[in-house]
Design an enzyme around this catalytic site. Structure first.
Site, short mmCIF file in Angstrom:
data_model
loop_
_atom_site.label_atom_id
_atom_site.label_comp_id
_atom_site.label_asym_id
_atom_site.label_seq_id
_atom_site.Cartn_x
_atom_site.Cartn_y
_atom_site.Cartn_z
N ASN A 16 -2.62 -25.63 -14.62
CA ASN A 16 -3.08 -24.50 -15.41
C ASN A 16 -4.60 -24.40 -15.27
O ASN A 16 -5.31 -25.41 -15.41
CB ASN A 16 -2.70 -24.66 -16.88
CG ASN A 16 -3.12 -23.47 -17.72
OD1 ASN A 16 -4.30 -23.27 -18.00
ND2 ASN A 16 -2.15 -22.68 -18.14
N THR A 39 0.14 -19.91 -15.86
CA THR A 39 -0.75 -19.29 -16.84
C THR A 39 -0.03 -19.19 -18.17
O THR A 39 1.19 -18.96 -18.21
CB THR A 39 -1.19 -17.87 -16.42
OG1 THR A 39 -0.08 -16.99 -16.51
CG2 THR A 39 -1.75 -17.85 -15.03
N GLU A 40 -0.79 -19.39 -19.26
CA GLU A 40 -0.14 -19.40 -20.57
C GLU A 40 0.39 -18.04 -21.00
O GLU A 40 1.15 -17.94 -21.97
CB GLU A 40 -1.06 -19.99 -21.65
CG GLU A 40 -2.38 -19.30 -21.80
CD GLU A 40 -3.50 -20.07 -21.14
OE1 GLU A 40 -4.57 -20.19 -21.75
OE2 GLU A 40 -3.32 -20.56 -20.00
N ASN A 41 -0.03 -16.96 -20.31
CA ASN A 41 0.52 -15.66 -20.65
C ASN A 41 1.86 -15.39 -19.96
O ASN A 41 2.40 -14.30 -20.06
CB ASN A 41 -0.48 -14.53 -20.35
CG ASN A 41 -0.96 -14.55 -18.91
OD1 ASN A 41 -1.26 -15.59 -18.36
ND2 ASN A 41 -1.07 -13.38 -18.31
#
Length: 207
Positions: A16, A39-41
């Site tokens: 990440n 990605t955290e989205n």
């Protein structure tokens, strides 16, 4: 810095990249690396930054920068993405920082100033969930104060979580024995020692 970080990421790792400087690492990963960017989205197998006709505003990283997708890319709910982070499924995360302590403590979400806008994001989840935490930052703040310090004075993101620190003047390894200077750029070890309050160790000589 981004090129140095990219070179140190193990082949095939799940990684990440935090908002800001760390996103540049994606542009330096060779196609043969097998590194899978998360990605955290909610995207897995993100590619380098998108340009010109490649730009699709539905494809962005956590910093809202348009990115490309690599073959096999997958998309999922935000909650699932955070479950991956918290569940220990990421090998490496690369984060920016306001301060890193000699003990590996990380401060990157708030300066503590009354008028500062905090930005927690996913940093706390990444700091405790990733198997290795790399930090990218300038070694000194705009006012000249060091950002690698004996103890953080800003609110902490994570305790004892940082493994490596990549800066414009040196790369540091955070070890049980202390802060090891792996390499320097345009500055000597002795000069670093004079400028930083955190005690430094020389990297063992290599043959």
């Amino acid at each position: 810095m981004a090129a140095l970080v990219a070179k140190d990421i193990p082949p095939g790792a799940y990684v990440n990249l935090g908002i800001g400087q760390p996103t540049l690492v994606a542009d330096h990963l060779p196609e043969s690396s097998g590194v899978v960017l998360h990605t955290e989205n909610g995207m897995l197998n993100m590619g380098p930054a998108a340009t010109a006709d490649e730009i699709d505003l539905d494809l962005t990283n956590a910093g809202k920068t348009p990115v490309t997708e690599l073959p096999g890319a997958a998309y999922f709910h935000h909650a699932d993405s955070f479950a991956m982070m918290r569940g220990g499924h990421l090998d490496v995360c690369v984060l920016g920082a306001f301060q890193v302590a000699a003990t590996g403590d990380l401060a990157n979400w708030h300066t503590g100033e009354p008028d500062a806008i905090p930005a927690v994001g996913g940093a706390m989840d990444l700091a405790i969930g990733a198997k290795s935490v790399y930090v990218m930052m300038t070694l000194f703040a705009k006012d000249g104060t060091p950002k690698l310090v004996p103890q953080c004075t800003y609110p902490l993101t994570g305790v004892g979580c940082v493994d490596r620190v990549y800066t414009d003047l040196a790369t540091f390894l955070i070890t049980r024995d202390g802060v090891v200077v792996r390499e320097t750029f345009g500055i000597s070890f002795d000069e670093l020692n004079e400028k930083l309050a955190a005690p430094l160790l020389r990297a063992p000589a290599t043959r």
